[in-house]
Design a protein around this motif. Structure first.
Motif, PDB file in Angstrom:
ATOM      1  N   TYR A 288      -9.266   2.720   3.047  1.00 45.93           N
ATOM      2  CA  TYR A 288      -8.529   1.646   4.164  1.00 45.93           C
ATOM      3  C   TYR A 288      -9.303   1.388   5.156  1.00 45.93           C
ATOM      4  CZ  TYR A 288      -5.404  -0.896   7.237  1.00 45.93           C
ATOM      5  OH  TYR A 288      -5.113  -1.662   8.039  1.00 45.93           O
TER       6      TYR A 288
ATOM      7  N   LYS B  63       0.967  -1.165   0.053  1.00 44.45           N
ATOM      8  CA  LYS B  63      -0.084  -0.051   0.072  1.00 44.45           C
ATOM      9  C   LYS B  63       0.883   1.262  -0.114  1.00 44.45           C
ATOM     10  CE  LYS B  63      -3.864  -2.026   2.363  1.00 44.45           C
ATOM     11  NZ  LYS B  63      -3.466  -3.498   2.432  1.00 44.45           N
TER      12      LYS B  63
ATOM     13  N   PHE C 168      -1.324   5.174   3.493  1.00 44.90           N
ATOM     14  CA  PHE C 168      -2.599   4.345   3.391  1.00 44.90           C
ATOM     15  C   PHE C 168      -3.498   4.719   4.709  1.00 44.90           C
ATOM     16  CE2 PHE C 168       0.113   1.564   5.892  1.00 44.90           C
ATOM     17  CZ  PHE C 168      -1.182   1.007   6.672  1.00 44.90           C
TER      18      PHE C 168
ATOM     19  N   TYR D 134      -8.412  -1.373  -2.146  1.00 42.00           N
ATOM     20  CA  TYR D 134      -7.422  -0.273  -2.382  1.00 42.00           C
ATOM     21  C   TYR D 134      -6.757  -0.201  -3.652  1.00 42.00           C
ATOM     22  CZ  TYR D 134      -3.294   2.508  -0.958  1.00 42.00           C
ATOM     23  OH  TYR D 134      -2.402   3.497  -0.775  1.00 42.00           O
TER      24      TYR D 134
END
Length: 248
Positions: A240, A230, A234, A246
């Motif tokens: 999230y 990520k 994030f 995502y």
């Protein structure tokens, strides 16, 4: 008897801390091995939540270490090593240290993808985190220096050093014949010392929280060979926390 207590004062912190090296290395190796053979990825495909996976590891290891800590407490108390100290309080301190050690193993495991390398390196990392405590002990015992509270607080950011200093306070209390109790844990047995065993316990709890937060963040940003990383920011994305997919 006096010489024995004097020896315990110096040897107890080192022995209690070093005794965890092998268990720490094997725990880290087991976690990384699961990742190395892709068992973790298989469980994710089957629908296992990552948080549940870590909780399962924690319950398994903590239940085992609890049995060990009970045995160690019994041996130290009835083996005439910590005769005066409250055994229940000793057990609580040991359990909190087990929490911090398990969380540290979790943190170290996210950096490795090969189990054997993880086992070798984790033992070294564990020992290195005890170096600040050894340095403080040498300065206090041999050089007779007074270590400021801020330095001990800084060293206590390493859970092994915090436990080492806490174990030394326990040995000090045992040496003066009172043992560590619930009513004196907030006070230092050393004149002029403003750090206490209670504060080492608080730092071990803080270290546990820091380990878990770092583990959570690093695992998401650097998931290893088979994961999807990520973005570094994030935690600040709505997707999230809402559970949406995502998007890189």
């Amino acid at each position: 008897m006096f010489s024995f207590l004097q020896m315990i004062q110096h040897a107890l912190p080192l022995c209690l801390t070093i005794s965890w090296v092998y268990a720490f290395a094997m725990l880290t190796q087991s976690i990384v091995y699961e990742k190395e053979v892709r068992l973790k990825e298989v469980m994710k495909i089957m629908g296992l939540n990552n948080g549940v996976h870590w909780v399962a590891w924690f319950i398994t290891i903590f239940s085992q270490t609890t049995v060990v800590m009970v045995a160690v407490t019994i041996i130290l108390h009835f083996g005439k090593v910590l005769v005066h100290s409250n055994p229940f309080l000793i057990f609580i301190i040991f359990e909190i240290y087990a929490l911090s050690t398990i969380s540290l193993a979790f943190l170290v495991s996210v950096f490795y993808s090969k189990a054997k390398i993880a086992a070798a390196c984790s033992g070294i990392i564990y020992l290195l985190t005890y170096v600040p405590c050894m340095y403080i002990s040498i300065r206090e015992d041999l050089a007779q220096d007074t270590i400021p509270k801020w330095a001990k607080m800084l060293a206590s950011l390493f859970s092994t050093s915090a436990f080492g200093m806490g174990a030394k306070y326990i040995a000090f209390y045992e040496n003066i014949g009172t043992g560590i109790q619930f009513d004196n844990i907030r006070y230092s047995p050393v004149e002029g010392d403003h750090f206490t065993c209670f504060e080492t316990v608080l730092f071990m709890l803080l270290d546990t929280l820091i380990h878990l937060i770092l583990m959570w963040y690093i695992e998401n940003v650097y998931p290893g060979t088979y994961g999807i990383p990520k973005k570094w920011y994030f935690p600040f994305t709505i997707s999230y926390w809402t559970g949406e997919i995502y998007v890189e």
